[in-house]
Design an enzyme around this catalytic site. Structure first.
Site, PDB file in Angstrom:
ATOM      1  N   ASN A 140       0.918  -1.197   0.160  1.00 43.44           N
ATOM      2  CA  ASN A 140       0.031  -0.010  -0.209  1.00 43.44           C
ATOM      3  C   ASN A 140       0.835   1.192   0.118  1.00 43.44           C
ATOM      4  OD1 ASN A 140      -1.866   1.996   0.438  1.00 43.44           O
ATOM      5  ND2 ASN A 140      -2.645   1.075   2.346  1.00 43.44           N
ATOM      6  N   HIS A 163     -12.926   3.043   0.452  1.00 46.43           N
ATOM      7  CA  HIS A 163     -13.180   2.013   1.344  1.00 46.43           C
ATOM      8  C   HIS A 163     -13.729   0.637   0.963  1.00 46.43           C
ATOM      9  CE1 HIS A 163     -12.901   4.971   5.087  1.00 46.43           C
ATOM     10  NE2 HIS A 163     -11.903   4.567   4.581  1.00 46.43           N
ATOM     11  N   LYS A 177       3.300   0.829   3.317  1.00 48.33           N
ATOM     12  CA  LYS A 177       2.941  -0.298   4.198  1.00 48.33           C
ATOM     13  C   LYS A 177       2.966  -1.558   3.458  1.00 48.33           C
ATOM     14  CE  LYS A 177      -0.530   2.400   6.726  1.00 48.33           C
ATOM     15  NZ  LYS A 177      -2.012   2.415   6.868  1.00 48.33           N
ATOM     16  N   GLU A 186      -7.938  -4.934   5.361  1.00 44.46           N
ATOM     17  CA  GLU A 186      -7.947  -4.855   3.903  1.00 44.46           C
ATOM     18  C   GLU A 186      -6.720  -5.471   3.331  1.00 44.46           C
ATOM     19  OE1 GLU A 186      -8.418  -0.563   5.396  1.00 44.46           O
ATOM     20  OE2 GLU A 186      -9.050  -0.408   3.226  1.00 44.46           O
ATOM     21  N   ARG A 227      -2.730  -2.089  -3.390  1.00 44.83           N
ATOM     22  CA  ARG A 227      -3.919  -1.280  -3.087  1.00 44.83           C
ATOM     23  C   ARG A 227      -3.991  -0.180  -3.866  1.00 44.83           C
ATOM     24  NH1 ARG A 227      -4.952   3.669   0.734  1.00 44.83           N
ATOM     25  NH2 ARG A 227      -7.310   3.676   0.636  1.00 44.83           N
ATOM     26  N   ARG A 253     -11.666  15.675   8.336  1.00 45.90           N
ATOM     27  CA  ARG A 253     -12.510  15.638   7.263  1.00 45.90           C
ATOM     28  C   ARG A 253     -13.962  16.366   7.728  1.00 45.90           C
ATOM     29  NH1 ARG A 253     -11.329  10.763   3.803  1.00 45.90           N
ATOM     30  NH2 ARG A 253      -9.490  10.398   4.984  1.00 45.90           N
TER      31      ARG A 253
END
Ligand code: ADP
Length: 397
Positions: free
Chosen positions: A8, A179, A15, A383, A90, A240
């Protein structure tokens, strides 16, 4: 057994995790931070312990090199890079081009490039990760697992905004949703836990982390989701704003704020941080509220109110809801927040059992009362495992 490397790649971080498939066993994972500087840092965790490296990491190529060094060091995760059977990446934005994970070829690379204008911070970093992995691991097939793909089943009723169609046709402005990998994973797990056929199950999945989104799933497919054209829409998040009246932006422009300042208000200074004035971390806000901080308490109420509004709205648009799922750092761990949200949903058939809620920390576990028409479920997301499952399936399935 095959070792699948999951990557990722962000703009300044990377990651990774290695899964042994089909056993679904994690062999270890790592995080590289501060790529692009002289103070790069890698932390790798295996069942045996933690290793750290400090190195000059001018670019992603150097970061990937360090990752492979850490992976194959004595006491690391793998004996040799040759042990990596495939790589799963990802990738944030597949636009309307991809509704499922795919093996990366020239066409996929072009799609990631074409969708860069829709995800200017993420897609270029993801692409860098892919290119470096292709160079360093030429023997490995590579797969792309998109954040947007799961939501490509939304109908026009759910994905079109109330704007002139020209803006959709010319500028591709529509709801994409994000997501997706997490929502897909927890819905699969929820179906398994509740013994429901995944292709028949209806869920409302609440991914509550630093970023947060809610997805309505009918017969195993995403039919609505709270994030939109970008990951800014929907729930109030760590920093956010989530939903707001778009006229506020014009008003702020008139007030003299620059585009950058407005972007910061919406993405970095808003959300729970801006509302509470305390932090973007729910634990800090919860503590402050408990000590009598009124703004922190109000922020928590705004957060829960928005989530209830989505759960109610999605319930109205589904024929039936089998379960509401909580996941993400907050959904999995924040017991008081789960109670704040779900303690007031009786009117739509969701009855929390406060005692069960307190017993289930990261889950999985059922937290609704016996006889609640709709089940409430905590499911830890993963994930990386979903990316490993997809990569294994499309490369070796
Ligand atoms: P990201 O979106 O960055 O992956 P996470 O899913 O890890 O984020 O979620 C981060 C959020 O989870 C933070 O707001 C943090 O406060 C919250 N969180 C993590 N652990 C707990 C806990 N034990 N209690 C309450 N909140 C928690």
């Amino acid at each position: 057994m095959k070792s699948i490397l999951i990557i990722n790649c962000g703009s300044s971080s990377l990651k990774y995790e290695v899964y042994e498939m089909p056993d679904r066993r994690s062999l270890g994972k790592g995080l590289i931070e501060r790529i692009g500087g002289s103070d790069g840092h890698l932390t790798q965790k295996t069942p045996e312990g933690k290793t750290e490296y400090d190195e000059n990491l001018p670019d992603h190529k150097a970061a990937m090199g360090l990752m492979l060094k850490a992976l194959t060091a004595p006491g690391g995760i793998l004996k040799s890079v040759e042990d990596i059977a495939a790589v799963g990446h990802r990738v944030v934005h597949g636009g309307e081009d991809y509704s499922a994970s795919v093996i990366i070829d020239g066409k996929v690379i072009k799609a990631i490039e074409d969708n860069t204008e829709l995800a200017p911070l993420h897609n270029p970093a993801n692409l860098t990760g892919i290119r470096e992995a292709q160079t360093l691991l030429p023997h490995c097939p590579q797969a792309a697992v998109w954040d947007t793909a799961f939501h490509q089943t939304l109908s026009p009723a759910a994905y079109l905004y109330g704007l002139d169609r020209r803006l959709y046709e010319e500028y591709r402005i529509r709801r994409y949703g994000f997501h997706g990998t997490s929502h897909r994973y927890v819905c699969g797990e929820a179906a398994r836990i509740l013994n429901l056929p995944p292709q028949e199950a209806n869920f409302i999945s609440c991914h509550l982390g630093n970023g947060a989104s809610i997805t309505a799933v009918a017969a195993g497919k995403s039919v609505d989701t709270s994030m939109g054209f970008t990951p800014l829409e929907g729930l109030v998040m760590g920093t956010r704003s989530g939903d707001l009246d778009p006229a506020i932006l014009l008003y702020l422009l008139d007030k003299g704020l620059s585009k950058t300042e407005i972007n910061n208000e919406l993405n970095k200074k808003g959300g729970m941080l801006g509302l509470s004035g305390v932090s973007n971390d729910m634990r800090d806000i919860g503590r402050a509220a408990a000590e009598g901080n009124r703004r922190a308490e109000e922020a928590l109420e705004v957060y829960a109110h928005r989530i209830r509004k989505y759960i109610g709205g999605y319930t109205a648009n589904l024929d039936r809801v089998d379960a509401v799922i909580f996941t993400g750092g907050i959904g999995e761990n924040d017991i008081p927040m789960r109670e704040r949200i779900a303690g007031r949903l009786k009117s739509i058939g969701i009855v929390l059992d406060p005692a069960r809620n307190k017993e289930v920390r990261s889950g999985p576990g059922i937290i609704s009362a016996q006889g609640s028409p709709i089940t409430l479920l905590v499911v830890p997301t993963n994930e990386e495992l979903q990316i490993a499952l997809d990569t294994y399936e499309i490369v070796f399935g």
